[in-house]
Design a protein around this motif. Sequence first.
Motif, mmCIF file in Angstrom:
data_model
loop_
_atom_site.group_PDB
_atom_site.id
_atom_site.type_symbol
_atom_site.label_atom_id
_atom_site.label_comp_id
_atom_site.label_asym_id
_atom_site.label_seq_id
_atom_site.Cartn_x
_atom_site.Cartn_y
_atom_site.Cartn_z
ATOM 1 N N ASP A 120 0.826 -1.214 0.000
ATOM 2 C CA ASP A 120 0.000 0.000 0.000
ATOM 3 C C ASP A 120 0.861 1.266 0.000
ATOM 4 O O ASP A 120 0.385 2.345 0.308
ATOM 5 C CB ASP A 120 -0.957 -0.019 1.197
ATOM 6 C CG ASP A 120 -0.227 -0.231 2.516
ATOM 7 O OD1 ASP A 120 1.007 -0.058 2.543
ATOM 8 O OD2 ASP A 120 -0.886 -0.571 3.510
ATOM 9 N N ASP A 170 -1.177 -7.253 3.261
ATOM 10 C CA ASP A 170 -0.887 -5.906 3.757
ATOM 11 C C ASP A 170 -2.201 -5.131 3.960
ATOM 12 O O ASP A 170 -2.405 -4.460 4.970
ATOM 13 C CB ASP A 170 0.006 -5.190 2.726
ATOM 14 C CG ASP A 170 0.740 -3.990 3.307
ATOM 15 O OD1 ASP A 170 0.843 -3.872 4.543
ATOM 16 O OD2 ASP A 170 1.232 -3.174 2.508
ATOM 17 N N HIS A 253 1.670 -4.548 12.033
ATOM 18 C CA HIS A 253 2.939 -4.118 11.422
ATOM 19 C C HIS A 253 4.111 -4.205 12.399
ATOM 20 O O HIS A 253 5.238 -4.481 11.994
ATOM 21 C CB HIS A 253 2.816 -2.710 10.827
ATOM 22 C CG HIS A 253 2.293 -2.710 9.422
ATOM 23 N ND1 HIS A 253 0.961 -2.795 9.135
ATOM 24 C CD2 HIS A 253 2.941 -2.685 8.223
ATOM 25 C CE1 HIS A 253 0.796 -2.802 7.811
ATOM 26 N NE2 HIS A 253 1.981 -2.747 7.236
ATOM 27 N N HIS A 270 6.508 -8.669 2.474
ATOM 28 C CA HIS A 270 5.954 -7.789 3.504
ATOM 29 C C HIS A 270 4.535 -8.217 3.923
ATOM 30 O O HIS A 270 4.274 -8.454 5.096
ATOM 31 C CB HIS A 270 5.958 -6.350 2.959
ATOM 32 C CG HIS A 270 5.296 -5.353 3.847
ATOM 33 N ND1 HIS A 270 5.881 -4.849 4.979
ATOM 34 C CD2 HIS A 270 4.069 -4.756 3.762
ATOM 35 C CE1 HIS A 270 5.065 -3.993 5.554
ATOM 36 N NE2 HIS A 270 3.958 -3.912 4.843
ATOM 37 N N VAL A 274 2.753 -9.465 7.441
ATOM 38 C CA VAL A 274 1.715 -8.597 8.018
ATOM 39 C C VAL A 274 0.430 -9.397 8.260
ATOM 40 O O VAL A 274 -0.269 -9.187 9.258
ATOM 41 C CB VAL A 274 1.436 -7.378 7.102
ATOM 42 C CG1 VAL A 274 0.211 -6.602 7.584
ATOM 43 C CG2 VAL A 274 2.650 -6.462 7.047
HETATM 44 ZN ZN ZN Z 1 2.336 -2.556 5.180
#
Ligand code: ZN
Length: 360
Positions: A120, A170, A253, A270, A274
């Motif tokens: 994002d 995410d 996070h 990532h 998450v």
């Molecule tokens: Zn993130």
Amino acid sequence: MKIIIAPSKYIQGKDALKELTKYGKVFGKKFLILADEFVTNLTKDLIVEGNSNEDVELSFALFNGECSKNEINRISEIVKENGSDVIVGVGGGKTLDTAKAVAHYTKLPVIIAPTLASTDAPTSALSVIYTDSGVFDEYLLLPKNPEIVLMDTEVIANAPTRLLVSGMGDALATYYEARVCYAAKAVAMAGGQPTMSAMALATLCKNTLFERGYAAKLSSDANIASEAFEEVVEANTYLSGIGFESTGIAAAHAIHNGFTAIEDCHHLYHGEKVAYGTIAQLVLENAPSEEIQKVIDFCQLIGLPTTLVEMGVKGNLEEKMRIVAEASCAEGETIHNFPYEITPAMVYDAILLADKLGQR
Ligand SMILES: [Zn+2]
């Protein structure tokens, strides 16, 4: 004070890159397009072909792969030599962050054109700066969001599915972290407390994933930019982007950051870490069982990790999870956006219980 920030214009659709200058020419005539070698090979012809009828000049600069101060200075020099008046970043996170930083230092408008929907970050007023050898250096907080974020869903539908799924991981955190920050009146990266508007976007983000996520994954497998795919690209990029920046982040996070401290998880994207952090956060909050189960079911359906084995953790589980829990609660971590104190012992328990629930 409540604050919401966003890019000035968000454009999304098939072949959007072919209309880059149609939308960008209000900002200037001499476009400097930054992309790495892979993305240049993938997109240069279609950008040149699609934008040839506008009264603009296109030049291309090859990104060397690292968003470092040296690379930002090198590209800034090219911008000055060419007399460019609009910066365009095409590609993944580091290319886009470099384009934002170059635009900032040369005081020019920037167009961000991601070729993936894996995080994002594109809409944000933030660049993450690394050293030339790829070690984290600093966060560069920018005074404004990009002028345009442009998503070519034809290109994005041809990217690997694992990246779209990671983007959903995410985006999945957005609503649950927003909820914590809203309750705590925490200050988000936008510089204020969450607005109602940003909360509505975070809620829409979650609902879109649950309703369209699986169809979007299947569309990506088939390289089709279906309506469901379009909706999830928007959720991963715009809804989650405004979300994290204007509603704030919390435990999901922070726990992600904790997992970066152990070698076993370095192969993960990532959003994959998450997603696990989101499940652990819900356990930490003692959220209703049905709510936790819904998130676990969704992760398993689309292929996000829900157990420590799936996270790649091998051996010495307790010792490693103590390290993760400790790092998650480091001073300044976003886990402290919770309205009450969170300790490493609480995070440790939540990570292990999340694993048990994922195994069930
Ligand atoms: Zn993130």
